[in-house]
Scaffold this motif. Structure first.
Motif, mmCIF file in Angstrom:
data_model
loop_
_atom_site.group_PDB
_atom_site.id
_atom_site.type_symbol
_atom_site.label_atom_id
_atom_site.label_comp_id
_atom_site.label_asym_id
_atom_site.label_seq_id
_atom_site.Cartn_x
_atom_site.Cartn_y
_atom_site.Cartn_z
ATOM 1 N N LEU A 108 0.824 -1.207 0.000
ATOM 2 C CA LEU A 108 0.000 0.000 0.000
ATOM 3 C C LEU A 108 0.864 1.266 0.000
ATOM 4 C CD1 LEU A 108 -2.798 1.330 0.243
ATOM 5 C CD2 LEU A 108 -2.560 1.142 2.736
ATOM 6 N N VAL A 109 1.841 1.313 0.905
ATOM 7 C CA VAL A 109 2.676 2.503 1.036
ATOM 8 C C VAL A 109 3.541 2.712 -0.208
ATOM 9 C CG1 VAL A 109 4.588 3.543 2.331
ATOM 10 C CG2 VAL A 109 2.704 2.437 3.549
ATOM 11 N N ASP A 110 4.148 1.641 -0.686
ATOM 12 C CA ASP A 110 5.041 1.758 -1.848
ATOM 13 C C ASP A 110 4.296 2.107 -3.134
ATOM 14 O OD1 ASP A 110 7.394 1.378 -0.496
ATOM 15 O OD2 ASP A 110 7.510 -0.774 -0.891
ATOM 16 N N SER A 111 2.965 1.979 -3.123
ATOM 17 C CA SER A 111 2.182 2.322 -4.314
ATOM 18 C C SER A 111 2.007 3.831 -4.456
ATOM 19 C CB SER A 111 0.809 1.654 -4.260
ATOM 20 O OG SER A 111 0.002 2.218 -3.227
ATOM 21 N N GLU A 112 2.357 4.571 -3.401
ATOM 22 C CA GLU A 112 2.203 6.021 -3.426
ATOM 23 C C GLU A 112 3.492 6.692 -3.908
ATOM 24 O OE1 GLU A 112 -0.875 7.723 -2.482
ATOM 25 O OE2 GLU A 112 -1.291 5.627 -3.006
ATOM 26 N N PRO A 113 3.382 7.696 -4.773
ATOM 27 C CA PRO A 113 4.589 8.349 -5.325
ATOM 28 C C PRO A 113 5.362 9.191 -4.312
ATOM 29 C CG PRO A 113 2.614 9.509 -6.028
ATOM 30 C CD PRO A 113 2.148 8.256 -5.360
#
Length: 227
Positions: free
Chosen positions: A21-26
């Protein structure tokens, strides 16, 4: 700026889900994972994390103890801890805030809530709304036995360092009001309110707005209302 996030939870499956989830955010990235409190503290230092998502119940050193260790370390003064747990009860919330956490979030929260919590904490703000924080602390402190009072007398003495206006603003913060609302009540600009809040935080050693609320109650400046 990319927000560096550390995940501290003893369940590998949950850490994996949070990482995706976190790594999907730029604007954010996971810089490490810890399965217990001591490892979380060590990795926070090594990885220079900005925000730690901290579970309360972990083997060995739990999340509350780890949060206290992070908060007490001057080298980690800019690190923000968000307690993330399945135990959404008032006692845990107040203990978390007292330990130095910037906020508290249930594991059942929606993904967007979690991502928003990381951004809010990284920005130095309290995760819980002022009104929610105030209500929780009021209910908890109202039930405390004065004979078992563990408040820090030094905090009460430190209030002497506040100006009259800073005290007024602190009372309003503890009352659950936003900067805009305080500005309207005191007939000043929101920027002036923000300045007073920042100065009060510096003088009282508060990491963020949530800590100011705790100090206002623990010092006796504001008394909890018993419903």
């Amino acid at each position: 700026m990319t927000i560096r996030v550390l995940l501290a939870d003893d369940q590998a499956l949950l850490r994996s889900a949070f990482r995706v989830l976190v790594d999907s955010e730029p604007d954010m990235e996971v810089v490490g994972e810890a399965s217990d409190g001591l490892e979380a503290v060590r990795m926070t230092k090594e990885q220079r994390a900005d925000v730690v998502l901290m579970d309360i119940r972990m083997p060995g050193t739990d999340g509350l103890a780890a949060t206290r260790m992070i908060s007490a370390d001057p080298d980690l003064a800019d690190v923000r801890v968000v307690i993330l747990t399945t135990f959404e009860v008032d006692d845990y919330v107040v203990q978390s805030l007292r330990a130095g956490a910037s906020g508290f979030l249930g594991k059942g929260s929606e993904p967007e809530e979690l991502l928003n919590a990381i951004r809010i904490a990284a920005g130095g703000q309290a995760l819980l709304s002022p009104a929610a924080t105030t209500g929780l602390i009021s209910r908890f402190l109202a039930q405390e036995d004065p004979a078992d009072d563990d408040r820090d007398p030094a905090r009460g003495e430190r209030l002497d360092s506040l100006t009259v206006r800073e005290r007024e603003v602190l009372v309003q913060v503890a009352g659950g009001h936003s900067n805009d609302e305080i500005a309207e009540r005191l007939e000043v600009s929101p920027l002036t309110v923000k300045t007073h809040v920042n100065r009060a935080m510096a003088k009282l050693g508060a990491r963020d707005r949530a800590q100011l609320v705790v100090i206002a109650y623990e010092s006796g400046l504001v008394r909890p209302r018993v419903e």
